[in-house]
Enzyme design. Structure first.
Site, PDB file in Angstrom:
ATOM      1  N   THR A  21      20.534  47.777  29.138  1.00  0.00           N
ATOM      2  CA  THR A  21      19.180  48.067  28.628  1.00  0.00           C
ATOM      3  C   THR A  21      18.438  46.983  27.994  1.00  0.00           C
ATOM      4  O   THR A  21      17.137  46.808  28.427  1.00  0.00           O
ATOM      5  CB  THR A  21      19.253  49.117  27.603  1.00  0.00           C
ATOM      6  OG1 THR A  21      20.016  50.294  28.258  1.00  0.00           O
ATOM      7  CG2 THR A  21      17.938  49.498  26.942  1.00  0.00           C
ATOM      8  N   ASP A  65      23.975  47.801  35.516  1.00  0.00           N
ATOM      9  CA  ASP A  65      24.024  48.655  34.536  1.00  0.00           C
ATOM     10  C   ASP A  65      25.625  48.810  34.060  1.00  0.00           C
ATOM     11  O   ASP A  65      26.469  48.663  34.846  1.00  0.00           O
ATOM     12  CB  ASP A  65      23.635  50.088  34.926  1.00  0.00           C
ATOM     13  CG  ASP A  65      23.979  51.346  33.682  1.00  0.00           C
ATOM     14  OD1 ASP A  65      22.781  51.754  33.286  1.00  0.00           O
ATOM     15  OD2 ASP A  65      24.793  51.474  33.266  1.00  0.00           O
ATOM     16  N   SER A  66      26.021  48.650  32.659  1.00  0.00           N
ATOM     17  CA  SER A  66      27.530  48.447  32.547  1.00  0.00           C
ATOM     18  C   SER A  66      28.333  49.638  32.832  1.00  0.00           C
ATOM     19  O   SER A  66      29.597  49.502  32.829  1.00  0.00           O
ATOM     20  CB  SER A  66      27.481  47.978  31.017  1.00  0.00           C
ATOM     21  OG  SER A  66      27.399  49.324  30.073  1.00  0.00           O
ATOM     22  N   SER A  67      27.834  50.678  33.204  1.00  0.00           N
ATOM     23  CA  SER A  67      28.646  51.674  33.578  1.00  0.00           C
ATOM     24  C   SER A  67      29.195  51.374  34.961  1.00  0.00           C
ATOM     25  O   SER A  67      30.048  52.018  35.756  1.00  0.00           O
ATOM     26  CB  SER A  67      27.656  52.916  34.081  1.00  0.00           C
ATOM     27  OG  SER A  67      26.870  53.369  33.049  1.00  0.00           O
ATOM     28  N   THR A  97      25.380  48.576  26.644  1.00  0.00           N
ATOM     29  CA  THR A  97      26.452  48.981  25.391  1.00  0.00           C
ATOM     30  C   THR A  97      27.300  49.960  25.967  1.00  0.00           C
ATOM     31  O   THR A  97      28.184  50.203  25.422  1.00  0.00           O
ATOM     32  CB  THR A  97      25.346  49.827  24.614  1.00  0.00           C
ATOM     33  OG1 THR A  97      24.697  50.810  25.323  1.00  0.00           O
ATOM     34  CG2 THR A  97      24.222  49.004  24.075  1.00  0.00           C
ATOM     35  N   ASP A  98      27.083  50.805  27.203  1.00  0.00           N
ATOM     36  CA  ASP A  98      27.921  51.801  27.631  1.00  0.00           C
ATOM     37  C   ASP A  98      29.392  51.388  27.753  1.00  0.00           C
ATOM     38  O   ASP A  98      30.413  52.086  27.385  1.00  0.00           O
ATOM     39  CB  ASP A  98      27.594  52.437  28.729  1.00  0.00           C
ATOM     40  CG  ASP A  98      26.394  53.072  28.811  1.00  0.00           C
ATOM     41  OD1 ASP A  98      25.723  53.538  27.661  1.00  0.00           O
ATOM     42  OD2 ASP A  98      25.824  53.769  29.948  1.00  0.00           O
ATOM     43  N   THR A 286      46.023  57.532  19.038  1.00  0.00           N
ATOM     44  CA  THR A 286      44.960  58.964  18.506  1.00  0.00           C
ATOM     45  C   THR A 286      43.744  58.785  19.010  1.00  0.00           C
ATOM     46  O   THR A 286      42.912  58.005  19.388  1.00  0.00           O
ATOM     47  CB  THR A 286      45.081  58.704  16.989  1.00  0.00           C
ATOM     48  OG1 THR A 286      44.487  60.004  16.714  1.00  0.00           O
ATOM     49  CG2 THR A 286      44.328  57.540  16.440  1.00  0.00           C
ATOM     50  N   GLN A 287      43.515  60.203  19.348  1.00  0.00           N
ATOM     51  CA  GLN A 287      42.112  60.362  19.879  1.00  0.00           C
ATOM     52  C   GLN A 287      41.304  60.455  18.519  1.00  0.00           C
ATOM     53  O   GLN A 287      40.015  60.603  18.753  1.00  0.00           O
ATOM     54  CB  GLN A 287      42.069  61.899  20.887  1.00  0.00           C
ATOM     55  CG  GLN A 287      42.760  62.935  20.363  1.00  0.00           C
ATOM     56  CD  GLN A 287      42.646  63.993  21.504  1.00  0.00           C
ATOM     57  OE1 GLN A 287      41.711  64.933  21.274  1.00  0.00           O
ATOM     58  NE2 GLN A 287      43.344  64.020  22.574  1.00  0.00           N
ATOM     59  N   CYS A 288      41.710  60.363  17.352  1.00  0.00           N
ATOM     60  CA  CYS A 288      40.715  60.328  16.090  1.00  0.00           C
ATOM     61  C   CYS A 288      39.984  59.073  16.221  1.00  0.00           C
ATOM     62  O   CYS A 288      40.414  58.197  16.590  1.00  0.00           O
ATOM     63  CB  CYS A 288      41.673  60.435  14.789  1.00  0.00           C
ATOM     64  SG  CYS A 288      42.533  62.023  14.598  1.00  0.00           S
TER      65      CYS A 288
END
Ligand code: ASP
Length: 351
Positions: A21, A65-67, A97-98, A286-288
């Site tokens: 971006t 695009d960073s995707s 940023t992605d 962990t997904q936390c």
């Protein structure tokens, strides 16, 4: 290669533009943001000319695009930094940023013994937009990349992300907000610096090389045979088996609940055991958003440990992925990979 003339040159910085971006503008034809030529970024930020640094720039072609980022971009970045290492005091990488946290994590493992700053930055709004966050992000990143202590050493010889006044270690970062200017967080490690009127460095937390005179080692072999299993209620045996026992998979990051817990059901543990005996490396993360894995607290975590699952401690998934790509690329022997996973290589885990 572009050159910005400044007077009284002190430091030399290489600005590397990969896309994202920060350098995009509206394409009226498709009414969407598309990357534009880097020379226009320099026109947008005349402030860079006020620094007493030499600032050269390098633009990737094509801009992405960073995707669309792939490990091949990380290899190109590592090669570019290696080639130009002696000519610059610091490197600023403009990146979407992605996937910035993935790229910063990977680069941190690919460069061992860094003596100069490698600062990733980008923006939520294009640099040409009136309320852009891109200018401050870019200008402060350049200042941080050029900063030296009284002995002439870089103040931050690490791969970092600078965003919205905060500098964080790259392999501790996650993108946590898709529209706030504070897009990145480092939930398990304090910031390395914060920018207000002055840039305040948390020098006690910043890693320093053992030998400033030694060139870093650039590791350019990555093995990407890693999959990620995110646990969720309702996940089926077929899906778990497909993800963790696939023949093209050498290692699996298991994103578990809480402190590293997963279902205690017989079918789940038996698939995990199968994967383990097939020689798959299984890493518990962990997904936390914050906190650490501890497989000794609950029976559900203990079962995973007994089945050979390794502790990812407080690693982010982004960092675990980069670390695994790097360690699998470095070692054929799983014992060496496991020893690496247990070690804090670049400040990515706290044990
Ligand atoms: N899609 C963009 C990218 O990651 C978003 C951004 O730059 O913030 O390249």
């Amino acid at each position: 290669m572009k050159h910005i003339n400044t007077s009284g040159e002190k430091s030399a910085i290489l600005l590397i533009y990969t896309g994202g971006t920060i350098g995009m503008k509206e394409d009226p034809a498709v009414q969407a943001l598309k990357p534009f030529n880097f020379s226009q970024i320099l026109e947008e930020v005349p402030e860079l000319g006020k620094f007493a640094y030499r600032i050269d720039s390098y633009t990737f072609d094509p801009l992405i695009d960073s995707s669309d980022v792939e490990p091949s971009l990380w290899l190109s970045l590592a090669e570019l930094i290696e080639e130009r290492y002696d000519s610059y005091d610091g490197f600023v990488i403009l990146h979407g940023t992605d996937t910035m946290a993935y790229s910063a994590s990977a680069l941190s493992f690919m460069i061992e013994g860094l003596t100069k700053p490698v600062i990733f930055t980008g923006s939520q709004l294009p640099i040409g937009a009136p309320r852009t966050d891109g200018k401050e992000n870019l200008i402060s990143s350049v200042e941080i990349a050029a900063a030296k202590d009284s002995e002439g050493h870089a103040i931050v010889p690490e791969v970092c992300i600078y965003f919205d006044t905060v500098l964080i270690r790259g392999n501790r970062a996650s993108k946590t907000n898709s529209d706030n200017f504070r897009a990145f967080r480092s939930p398990n490690f304090p910031p390395l610096a914060e920018a207000g009127i002055n840039i305040r460095y948390n020098t006690g937390l910043i890693r320093r090389p053992e030998d400033w005179s030694r060139r870093p080692v650039f590791h350019k072999t990555l093995d990407t045979r890693v999959s990620i299993l995110k646990m969720h209620p309702g996940i089926t045996p077929q899906i778990v088996r497909t993800i963790i026992c696939g023949q093209d998979t050498r290692a699996v990051i298991i994103e578990t609940y809480g402190a590293g817990n997963a279902p205690s059901k017989e079918w789940f543990l038996s698939i995990v055991q199968d994967a383990s005996s097939m020689g798959k490396i299984l890493l518990n993360v962990t997904q936390c958003q914050a906190g650490s894995v501890n497989m000794d607290i609950y029976a559900t975590g203990k079962c995973l440990k007994d089945a050979g699952v390794m502790n990812g401690y407080d690693s982010t998934t982004e960092s675990a992925l980069g670390k695994l790509f790097h360690l699998l690329g470095l070692h054929n022997d799983n014992c060496d990979v496991k020893a690496g996973l247990e070690s804090d290589l670049r400040g990515e885990i706290s044990k």
